[in-house]
Scaffold this active site. Structure first.
Site, PDB file in Angstrom:
ATOM      1  CG  ASN A   9       2.638   4.045   9.781  1.00  0.00           C
ATOM      2  OD1 ASN A   9       2.101   3.963   9.815  1.00  0.00           O
ATOM      3  ND2 ASN A   9       3.393   4.246   8.875  1.00  0.00           N
ATOM      4  CG  ASP A  64       8.291  -2.233   2.931  1.00  0.00           C
ATOM      5  OD1 ASP A  64       8.627  -1.943   3.674  1.00  0.00           O
ATOM      6  OD2 ASP A  64       9.144  -2.112   1.819  1.00  0.00           O
ATOM      7  CG  ASP A 141      -3.902   7.784   2.908  1.00  0.00           C
ATOM      8  OD1 ASP A 141      -3.759   7.287   2.579  1.00  0.00           O
ATOM      9  OD2 ASP A 141      -4.226   6.772   4.388  1.00  0.00           O
TER      10      ASP A 141
HETATM   11  P1  ITT Z   1       7.690   0.126   9.628  1.00  0.00           P
HETATM   12  O1  ITT Z   1       8.344  -0.030   8.456  1.00  0.00           O
HETATM   13  O2  ITT Z   1       8.199   0.052  10.636  1.00  0.00           O
HETATM   14  O3  ITT Z   1       6.304  -0.585   9.483  1.00  0.00           O
HETATM   15  P2  ITT Z   1       6.341   2.823   8.161  1.00  0.00           P
HETATM   16  O4  ITT Z   1       5.807   3.766   7.995  1.00  0.00           O
HETATM   17  O5  ITT Z   1       8.645   2.670   8.338  1.00  0.00           O
HETATM   18  O6  ITT Z   1       6.473   1.432   9.223  1.00  0.00           O
HETATM   19  P3  ITT Z   1       7.380   1.240   5.905  1.00  0.00           P
HETATM   20  O7  ITT Z   1       8.495   1.456   5.401  1.00  0.00           O
HETATM   21  O8  ITT Z   1       6.079   0.449   4.820  1.00  0.00           O
HETATM   22  O9  ITT Z   1       6.390   1.721   6.817  1.00  0.00           O
HETATM   23  O10 ITT Z   1       7.057   3.048   4.780  1.00  0.00           O
HETATM   24  C1  ITT Z   1       5.326   2.952   4.258  1.00  0.00           C
HETATM   25  C2  ITT Z   1       5.859   4.316   4.220  1.00  0.00           C
HETATM   26  O11 ITT Z   1       4.923   4.823   2.320  1.00  0.00           O
HETATM   27  C3  ITT Z   1       5.019   5.123   5.182  1.00  0.00           C
HETATM   28  O12 ITT Z   1       5.812   5.371   5.975  1.00  0.00           O
HETATM   29  C4  ITT Z   1       3.785   5.821   4.569  1.00  0.00           C
HETATM   30  O13 ITT Z   1       4.686   7.439   3.757  1.00  0.00           O
HETATM   31  C5  ITT Z   1       3.194   4.990   2.807  1.00  0.00           C
HETATM   32  N1  ITT Z   1       2.394   5.041   3.003  1.00  0.00           N
HETATM   33  C6  ITT Z   1       2.662   2.901   2.588  1.00  0.00           C
HETATM   34  N2  ITT Z   1       1.151   3.189   2.541  1.00  0.00           N
HETATM   35  C7  ITT Z   1       0.603   3.904   2.911  1.00  0.00           C
HETATM   36  C8  ITT Z   1      -0.618   4.177   2.853  1.00  0.00           C
HETATM   37  O14 ITT Z   1      -1.456   3.128   2.827  1.00  0.00           O
HETATM   38  N3  ITT Z   1      -1.580   5.435   2.745  1.00  0.00           N
HETATM   39  C9  ITT Z   1      -0.559   6.576   2.640  1.00  0.00           C
HETATM   40  N4  ITT Z   1       0.742   6.504   3.091  1.00  0.00           N
HETATM   41  C10 ITT Z   1       1.270   4.800   2.802  1.00  0.00           C
END
Ligand code: ITT
Length: 198
Positions: A9, A64, A141
């Site tokens: 991400n 995560d 967001d």
């Molecule tokens: P990695 O596992 O490769 O790090 P990912 O996007 O799959 O990337 P996560 O499994 O932690 O990461 O998923 C968290 C999801 O939650 C992310 O894809 C966003 O859709 C949402 N999310 C997390 N933090 C956020 C933020 O600060 N703002 C908006 N959405 C967020």
């Protein structure tokens, strides 16, 4: 000092890099997909992601995160990424009609630092907006209004979000730990970089 941030991400990477800079930590992005364990806690998933990074990487950070809706405990929670990728905001906005819009974002960051593993936590409470607003940030967001704010995270600039966000809290805790751990020399470098930014 350097740390590798393993995540697919790019939005997370940008935030983590700017959050760790004031601590004198340079972040290298490693955009690898790590296996995501099916578990109901962010901490379990974060630990498993870290364990999947080969031990030859001595200084590694993963995290995560998830959005948690009070009306639907645990949802989308650890499934935030696939729910967003497959469905976007629509179903969440529909599910919340007539229900409490209270919500929270949570992050668990997992750090491996020369053989030590540490977890750092962050949470921001708020509510889900009636519809998406704003163009900054990523993921959910545009529909998240942090407590006390009239603007969504996507309507705020990156620095404003970082100051209060779940990731901001967790990653600043990690940065403070790394700086303490690295000792006086690294602290002097970080102080110099703070002065340069002023
Ligand atoms: P990695 O596992 O490769 O790090 P990912 O996007 O799959 O990337 P996560 O499994 O932690 O990461 O998923 C968290 C999801 O939650 C992310 O894809 C966003 O859709 C949402 N999310 C997390 N933090 C956020 C933020 O600060 N703002 C908006 N959405 C967020």
């Amino acid at each position: 000092m350097d740390v590798a941030f393993v995540s697919t991400n790019e939005g997370k990477f940008r935030e983590v890099a700017s959050l760790l800079a004031p601590f004198g930590v340079r972040v290298r992005w490693s955009p690898r997909t790590l296996p995501e364990l099916q578990a109901d806690r962010l901490a379990t998933v974060a630990r498993a992601k870290l364990a999947a990074v080969p031990a030859s990487s001595r200084r590694v950070l993963v995290e995560d995160s998830g959005l948690f809706l009070e009306a639907f405990p645990g949802f989308p929670g650890v499934y935030s990424a696939p729910v967003y990728a497959l469905l976007g905001f629509g179903p969440i906005l529909r599910l919340l009609r007539g229900r409490t819009r209270a919500a929270a974002f949570r992050t668990v960051a997992a750090l491996r630092w020369d053989g030590t593993v540490r977890l750092f936590y962050g949470e921001v409470r708020g509510r889900i907006a009636l519809g998406p607003r704003g163009a900054h940030g990523f993921g959910y967001d545009p529909i998240f209004l942090p407590e006390g704010a009239a603007r969504t995270f996507a309507e705020m600039g990156p620095a404003e979000k970082d100051a209060i966000s779940h990731r901001g809290q967790a990653i600043r805790r990690a940065g403070a730990w790394m700086r303490r751990r690295a000792g006086p020399r690294a602290r002097a470098v970080a102080r110099r970089s703070d002065r340069e930014q002023m």
